[in-house]
Design an enzyme around this catalytic site. Structure first.
Site, PDB file in Angstrom:
ATOM      1  N   ARG A  39      23.782  -0.273  10.235  1.00 26.71           N
ATOM      2  CA  ARG A  39      23.184  -0.969   9.300  1.00 26.71           C
ATOM      3  C   ARG A  39      22.495  -2.067   9.821  1.00 26.71           C
ATOM      4  O   ARG A  39      21.330  -2.265   8.978  1.00 26.71           O
ATOM      5  CB  ARG A  39      24.352  -1.429   8.191  1.00 26.71           C
ATOM      6  CG  ARG A  39      25.026  -0.412   7.652  1.00 26.71           C
ATOM      7  CD  ARG A  39      26.150  -0.834   6.670  1.00 26.71           C
ATOM      8  NE  ARG A  39      25.534  -1.717   5.445  1.00 26.71           N
ATOM      9  CZ  ARG A  39      25.335  -1.173   4.468  1.00 26.71           C
ATOM     10  NH1 ARG A  39      25.349   0.070   4.221  1.00 26.71           N
ATOM     11  NH2 ARG A  39      24.966  -2.128   3.668  1.00 26.71           N
ATOM     12  N   HIS A 180      30.628 -34.832   0.418  1.00 26.66           N
ATOM     13  CA  HIS A 180      31.971 -34.616  -0.382  1.00 26.66           C
ATOM     14  C   HIS A 180      31.878 -33.603  -1.736  1.00 26.66           C
ATOM     15  O   HIS A 180      32.477 -33.587  -2.642  1.00 26.66           O
ATOM     16  CB  HIS A 180      32.503 -35.870  -0.731  1.00 26.66           C
ATOM     17  CG  HIS A 180      32.852 -36.849  -0.010  1.00 26.66           C
ATOM     18  ND1 HIS A 180      33.859 -36.975   0.875  1.00 26.66           N
ATOM     19  CD2 HIS A 180      32.154 -38.048   0.241  1.00 26.66           C
ATOM     20  CE1 HIS A 180      33.604 -38.164   1.612  1.00 26.66           C
ATOM     21  NE2 HIS A 180      32.631 -38.673   1.399  1.00 26.66           N
ATOM     22  N   SER A 312      22.797  -7.143  -9.304  1.00 27.77           N
ATOM     23  CA  SER A 312      24.404  -6.810  -9.588  1.00 27.77           C
ATOM     24  C   SER A 312      24.268  -5.461 -10.318  1.00 27.77           C
ATOM     25  O   SER A 312      23.563  -5.268 -11.213  1.00 27.77           O
ATOM     26  CB  SER A 312      24.788  -7.820 -10.432  1.00 27.77           C
ATOM     27  OG  SER A 312      26.050  -7.357 -11.222  1.00 27.77           O
ATOM     28  N   ARG A 326      25.896 -12.160   3.874  1.00 28.95           N
ATOM     29  CA  ARG A 326      25.855 -11.220   5.096  1.00 28.95           C
ATOM     30  C   ARG A 326      25.786 -12.073   6.083  1.00 28.95           C
ATOM     31  O   ARG A 326      26.730 -11.732   6.992  1.00 28.95           O
ATOM     32  CB  ARG A 326      24.927 -10.223   4.709  1.00 28.95           C
ATOM     33  CG  ARG A 326      25.169  -9.113   5.774  1.00 28.95           C
ATOM     34  CD  ARG A 326      23.975  -8.268   5.889  1.00 28.95           C
ATOM     35  NE  ARG A 326      23.803  -7.430   4.527  1.00 28.95           N
ATOM     36  CZ  ARG A 326      22.755  -6.879   4.251  1.00 28.95           C
ATOM     37  NH1 ARG A 326      21.782  -6.610   5.256  1.00 28.95           N
ATOM     38  NH2 ARG A 326      22.439  -6.411   2.949  1.00 28.95           N
TER      39      ARG A 326
END
Length: 511
Positions: A39, A180, A312, A326
């Site tokens: 891949r 922070h 999605s 990834r």
């Protein structure tokens, strides 16, 4: 690296008990595939660690050995050398011959000595003369490390170049800085990119150092325990010829020098140092990917998104940072490989033990395949980063009034007013404005509250300048210029031609 043929034969013949059959090749959809191979990685990197390149490189090393032995007076015919050269590229049918022989002998190197001898019968009796198996296996591995670094380095340089162009373009675009995880003093979009650039430059220098050092650490011709005893016997005790043999093979293999003292293998410390540099780059990859993901969460910055890409399966509106996710995943894996290399080096016994073999078949290729995958992603991401200026301004407008209070206090003090009195006035108004933002969900109206408060009348005429975002970014634009001029340009000069080629190819990548 042996020349790459124009074939696309995927073979699993590294295993001694596998004979290639049509059914075996057809069964690829029923067999686990390493996703790095199937891949994520480039063909050029996969080829380096392929069976064809491995065994062709073994043959190349046997040619170098035979040529050098002949040059130093051993009885090796011209015909033997010529046949070896002609058969140096292993052919498809020879994989089956070697697999059958390995299953019989349980020894991969001797199986390939036998197979090579069939292809070069005039040389069958002198192939591997005086050598131990590690002559081909270890020297070939060092050549693979070198060649793989030669692929990694220009790709990394191209990433740095792309990010430098990005940093230059946005050198003076103010944005929120975060410490922070909370909004802090402003930086610029370009200045933040230089943080990534500086870390990637460190990776470039680490990998260059690893490659330069590798070139003087060839294993060479050292014999079974590193004493060169077999070659000393062949050359009738002539130490000068044995040393010359080592030098000739090292030079033919493209290395500057060989290690003076080895065991049967080259020191696995070399693997540690190379993989350390790769693993360190893996940390950088995850860090950069994480920053982009956070900024995508804020909608300030987005990675490239193709026209037909689906974010999605359920939520059609989503634009997930899947490349950066990834990248983080692969970077995390790469950063963890160094531990395996360290353990392998520490576990070696005396002149050699074979418990390093199986794990190195995994860690050496996978460290480079993983780095290659990260670089493909980084080149793709950096080629099309989207900066959402309106969102950045909106987020600045939400926070900047609070940050501007120090400027207002200093201006009041400059007019002769008490710092403590001014601080108290600002504190009260800030808490009121904060309540409006956090409890009512409205815009930050601190500046308007200051305008309506008579106490601040002495500085109202200068209030717009005191709250101008460009006055809060310090030397960010100059820092971008200095990083590019003094750090990036000298480092990338040697890669200029290769960067151009990579730039032409990146536009075609589908990641």
């Amino acid at each position: 690296m042996a020349s790459q043929p124009d074939v696309r034969l995927a073979t699993l013949l590294d295993l001694p008990n596998l004979t290639p059959t049509k059914s075996a090749l057809d069964a690829k959809y029923d067999t686990y595939q390493n996703p790095l191979n199937s891949r994520y990685c480039s063909g050029e990197m996969k080829y380096i660690f392929s069976p064809r390149n491995r065994f062709s490189t073994w043959r190349e090393l046997w040619v170098f050995l035979a040529e050098s032995e002949k040059e130093l007076g051993l009885d090796i015919s011209d015909e033997a050398i010529e046949q070896m050269r002609e058969a140096m590229q292993i052919q498809d049918y020879e994989f089956e011959t070697a697999a059958i022989e390995e299953k019989r002998r349980r020894h991969d190197v001797m199986a390939h000595v036998h197979t090579y001898g069939l292809a070069a019968p005039a040389a069958a009796g002198i192939i591997h003369w005086g050598a131990t198996s590690c002559y081909v296996t270890d020297n070939a591995d060092l050549m693979f490390l070198r060649d793989a670094l030669d692929i990694v380095l220009p790709k990394l340089a191209a990433v740095i170049q792309r990010l430098s162009v990005f940093a230059k373009e946005y050198r003076d675009l103010p944005c929120l800085g975060y410490t922070h995880g909370q909004a802090a003093q402003l930086v610029t979009v370009g200045k933040r990119a230089t943080i990534w650039i500086e870390d990637l430059l460190d990776d470039l220098h680490n990998l260059e150092h690893a490659r330069d050092r590798l070139l003087s650490k060839f294993r060479g011709v050292k014999g079974t325990t590193g004493t060169q005893a077999s070659f000393l016997a062949i050359f009738k005790g002539d130490h000068a010829k044995v040393k010359k043999l080592d030098e000739l093979v090292t030079e033919k293999s493209g290395f500057v020098a060989a290690s003076r003292s080895t065991t049967q293998t080259y020191s696995r410390k070399i693997d540690v140092d190379v993989i350390h540099a790769l693993s360190s780059f893996g940390c950088t990859a995850e860090r950069v990917g994480g920053d982009i993901r956070h900024l995508a969460m804020f909608k300030e910055l987005e990675e490239p998104f193709e026209a037909d890409q689906i974010g999605s399966s359920a939520m059609a509106y989503k634009r997930n940072p899947m490349r950066s996710e990834r990248l983080c995943s692969l970077g995390r894996n790469l950063s963890n490989i160094s531990g395996a290399a360290e353990q392998t080096y520490k576990s070696q016994w005396l002149e050699r033990s074979l418990d390093d073999s199986a794990i190195r078949r995994i860690t050496l290729p996978e460290s480079f395949l993983c780095a290659d995958a990260c670089l493909i992603l980084l080149n793709n991401i950096s080629s099309g980063l989207v900066v959402n200026k309106a969102v950045i301004k909106q987020r600045i407008d939400l926070e900047l009034p609070f940050m501007a209070t120090e400027n207002v206090i200093m201006a009041m003090v400059d007019k002769g007013y008490s710092r403590q009195d001014t601080h108290e006035e600002i504190r009260v108004l800030s808490h009121q404005a904060g309540a409006v933002v956090k409890q009512e969900g409205k815009a930050n109206d601190l500046i308007e509250r200051i305008r309506r408060t008579a106490f601040f009348e002495p500085v109202l005429g200068n209030l717009e300048a005191l709250t101008d975002p460009s006055t809060f970014i310090g030397r960010s634009p100059e820092i971008v210029d200095e990083v590019i001029e003094f750090d990036v340009r000298p480092a990338l000069e040697k890669y200029e031609v290769q960067i151009g080629r990579i730039a032409d190819a990146v536009g075609e990548l589908k990641v």
